[in-house]
Motif scaffolding. Sequence first.
Motif, PDB file in Angstrom:
ATOM      1  N   ALA A   1     -22.746  53.079  39.567  1.00 53.68           N
ATOM      2  CA  ALA A   1     -23.872  52.180  39.340  1.00 53.68           C
ATOM      3  C   ALA A   1     -24.446  51.670  40.658  1.00 53.68           C
ATOM      4  O   ALA A   1     -25.670  51.592  40.833  1.00 53.68           O
ATOM      5  CB  ALA A   1     -23.430  51.012  38.462  1.00 53.68           C
ATOM      6  N   LEU A   2     -23.588  51.326  41.597  1.00 48.91           N
ATOM      7  CA  LEU A   2     -24.041  50.858  42.907  1.00 48.91           C
ATOM      8  C   LEU A   2     -24.803  51.952  43.652  1.00 48.91           C
ATOM      9  O   LEU A   2     -25.875  51.713  44.224  1.00 48.91           O
ATOM     10  CB  LEU A   2     -22.845  50.394  43.731  1.00 48.91           C
ATOM     11  N   ARG A   3     -24.258  53.151  43.643  1.00 50.67           N
ATOM     12  CA  ARG A   3     -24.925  54.276  44.307  1.00 50.67           C
ATOM     13  C   ARG A   3     -26.295  54.530  43.677  1.00 50.67           C
ATOM     14  O   ARG A   3     -27.297  54.713  44.395  1.00 50.67           O
ATOM     15  CB  ARG A   3     -24.059  55.530  44.216  1.00 50.67           C
ATOM     16  N   ALA A   4     -26.347  54.548  42.354  1.00 50.01           N
ATOM     17  CA  ALA A   4     -27.599  54.833  41.654  1.00 50.01           C
ATOM     18  C   ALA A   4     -28.667  53.792  41.970  1.00 50.01           C
ATOM     19  O   ALA A   4     -29.850  54.127  42.118  1.00 50.01           O
ATOM     20  CB  ALA A   4     -27.356  54.911  40.150  1.00 50.01           C
ATOM     21  N   ALA A   5     -28.263  52.528  42.084  1.00 51.18           N
ATOM     22  CA  ALA A   5     -29.233  51.477  42.379  1.00 51.18           C
ATOM     23  C   ALA A   5     -29.860  51.682  43.756  1.00 51.18           C
ATOM     24  O   ALA A   5     -31.076  51.516  43.933  1.00 51.18           O
ATOM     25  CB  ALA A   5     -28.553  50.110  42.303  1.00 51.18           C
ATOM     26  N   LEU A   6     -29.048  52.065  44.747  1.00 47.80           N
ATOM     27  CA  LEU A   6     -29.576  52.307  46.087  1.00 47.80           C
ATOM     28  C   LEU A   6     -30.445  53.559  46.129  1.00 47.80           C
ATOM     29  O   LEU A   6     -31.499  53.574  46.775  1.00 47.80           O
ATOM     30  CB  LEU A   6     -28.433  52.416  47.085  1.00 47.80           C
ATOM     31  N   VAL A   7     -30.030  54.606  45.448  1.00 44.26           N
ATOM     32  CA  VAL A   7     -30.828  55.829  45.389  1.00 44.26           C
ATOM     33  C   VAL A   7     -32.194  55.543  44.759  1.00 44.26           C
ATOM     34  O   VAL A   7     -33.223  56.091  45.185  1.00 44.26           O
ATOM     35  CB  VAL A   7     -30.090  56.924  44.596  1.00 44.26           C
ATOM     36  N   ALA A   8     -32.216  54.646  43.773  1.00 45.89           N
ATOM     37  CA  ALA A   8     -33.462  54.319  43.075  1.00 45.89           C
ATOM     38  C   ALA A   8     -34.385  53.438  43.904  1.00 45.89           C
ATOM     39  O   ALA A   8     -35.521  53.178  43.497  1.00 45.89           O
ATOM     40  CB  ALA A   8     -33.149  53.639  41.750  1.00 45.89           C
ATOM     41  N   GLY A   9     -33.916  52.958  45.049  1.00 45.18           N
ATOM     42  CA  GLY A   9     -34.798  52.217  45.940  1.00 45.18           C
ATOM     43  C   GLY A   9     -34.509  50.746  46.096  1.00 45.18           C
ATOM     44  O   GLY A   9     -35.256  50.033  46.783  1.00 45.18           O
ATOM     45  N   LEU A  10     -33.450  50.223  45.494  1.00 47.84           N
ATOM     46  CA  LEU A  10     -33.125  48.811  45.677  1.00 47.84           C
ATOM     47  C   LEU A  10     -32.961  48.519  47.167  1.00 47.84           C
ATOM     48  O   LEU A  10     -32.296  49.263  47.884  1.00 47.84           O
ATOM     49  CB  LEU A  10     -31.835  48.472  44.923  1.00 47.84           C
ATOM     50  N   ASP A  11     -33.575  47.444  47.635  1.00 47.62           N
ATOM     51  CA  ASP A  11     -33.565  47.117  49.065  1.00 47.62           C
ATOM     52  C   ASP A  11     -32.757  45.845  49.309  1.00 47.62           C
ATOM     53  O   ASP A  11     -33.253  44.737  49.101  1.00 47.62           O
ATOM     54  CB  ASP A  11     -34.987  46.925  49.563  1.00 47.62           C
ATOM     55  N   PRO A  12     -31.513  45.962  49.775  1.00 46.78           N
ATOM     56  CA  PRO A  12     -30.698  44.771  50.025  1.00 46.78           C
ATOM     57  C   PRO A  12     -31.284  43.824  51.069  1.00 46.78           C
ATOM     58  O   PRO A  12     -30.948  42.635  51.079  1.00 46.78           O
ATOM     59  CB  PRO A  12     -29.366  45.360  50.507  1.00 46.78           C
ATOM     60  N   GLU A  13     -32.148  44.322  51.942  1.00 52.67           N
ATOM     61  CA  GLU A  13     -32.704  43.457  52.984  1.00 52.67           C
ATOM     62  C   GLU A  13     -33.617  42.375  52.415  1.00 52.67           C
ATOM     63  O   GLU A  13     -33.902  41.385  53.085  1.00 52.67           O
ATOM     64  CB  GLU A  13     -33.477  44.286  54.013  1.00 52.67           C
ATOM     65  N   THR A  14     -34.094  42.545  51.190  1.00 60.67           N
ATOM     66  CA  THR A  14     -35.006  41.561  50.593  1.00 60.67           C
ATOM     67  C   THR A  14     -34.281  40.569  49.690  1.00 60.67           C
ATOM     68  O   THR A  14     -34.926  39.750  49.035  1.00 60.67           O
ATOM     69  CB  THR A  14     -36.092  42.274  49.766  1.00 60.67           C
TER      70      THR A  14
END
Length: 298
Positions: A18-31
Motif C-alpha cells: 500500500a505504501l509503495r502504491a501510494a508513492l507510485v501514484a504520485g503522493l508527495d510527502p514534501e507537501t
Amino acid sequence: MLDAEQVASLGFPQAIAALRAALVAGLDPETEPARVSFRLGGGEILVMPSGTRDLAGVKLVGVAPRNPARGLPRIHGMYVLFDAPSLVPRAILDGAALTALRTPAVSALGVDLVAPPGASRLVVFGTGPQALGHVRALCAVRPVETVRVVGRDPARTANFVDRLGRDGLRASVADAGAVAEADLVACCTTAREPLFPGHLLGPEAVVVAVGSHEPDAREVDFETVRRCGTLVESRAVALREAGDIVQAIAADPSIADRLTTFADLVRDAVPARPRLIKTVGMGWEDLVVAAAVVDAVA
C-alpha cells in the motif's frame, strides 16, 4: 471501531504494498502538514494529520517514557479516518497498533528498495514492539536467516531471543560489534546517542534507524551517515526532525544535498542507492495504511 488485532491483521506485505502504491501514484510527502507535539502530563502528545482528495485522517499518540516502569506500553493512541469531501468519519483505529504496523512497513519498503537480494544476517538493537515488528517486516522482504539481538536489559533480551526462536528464526544475544558481520541493521530504540561506531559496517550493510524524531537525538553516528548516504521519507522533515541527519549536517553541510527520498527510488528517479534508511514517521504513512486496513476488513 477497529481494535489492535484487526489493525495488525492487515499484515506487513499488504502494508508495504500500500505504501509503495501510494508513492507510485504520485503522493508527495514534501507537501504533508507538519507533526505537532505538545508536552503534557507524563510525556508528549503527537498530532499527525494527512489528507488526499478522497481521504483525510489524524493520529493522536501519547508517548509516556515512564510507562514501562508502570507496567504499561510506552505508546497509546487512536487514529480517525475521514471521507475527505464530506469529512464524515469512516473509522477509528487503534493508534498504537497502527504505528506498530506502519513503522516497520516503511522500513521494509526502504530495505526492499536498497538492500542486496540475498541479505540474510540481521542485527536488531532493541527488544520492544518496534524491534519485533522490524524483524517480522524485514523477513517479509529479505531471506533473513539469523537475528542477533542487542539489548540493554539481559533478561528482556534473552526473552526476546526466545520469542524469535519460537517464530522459527536462529536468534542469539549479541553486542554492538555484531554489526561488522551484518547485512541488515535495525535500530529500534529510545537511545539519544549512537549505538555503534559506523566504521564497523560492511560495504553493503543497510542500516534502518527509526527510534527518534527529535533533532537532538540519534541512533547512528556521523561516520554511518557519511559512509552510507541516506534514504528519508521527506527532505524537509528529515532536516527538521531527524537528529541523525541534523547532527551530521552540522559536521558536514554537504550531506543535506545527498539525501534521497522514498519517492525518488520508488519512481526510479535517481540511480543512487543509499544504505542508511532514516525515518521519523509521517502522517501520510498512517493514512495509507489505515485506509488499507479499513478496506481489508470492510
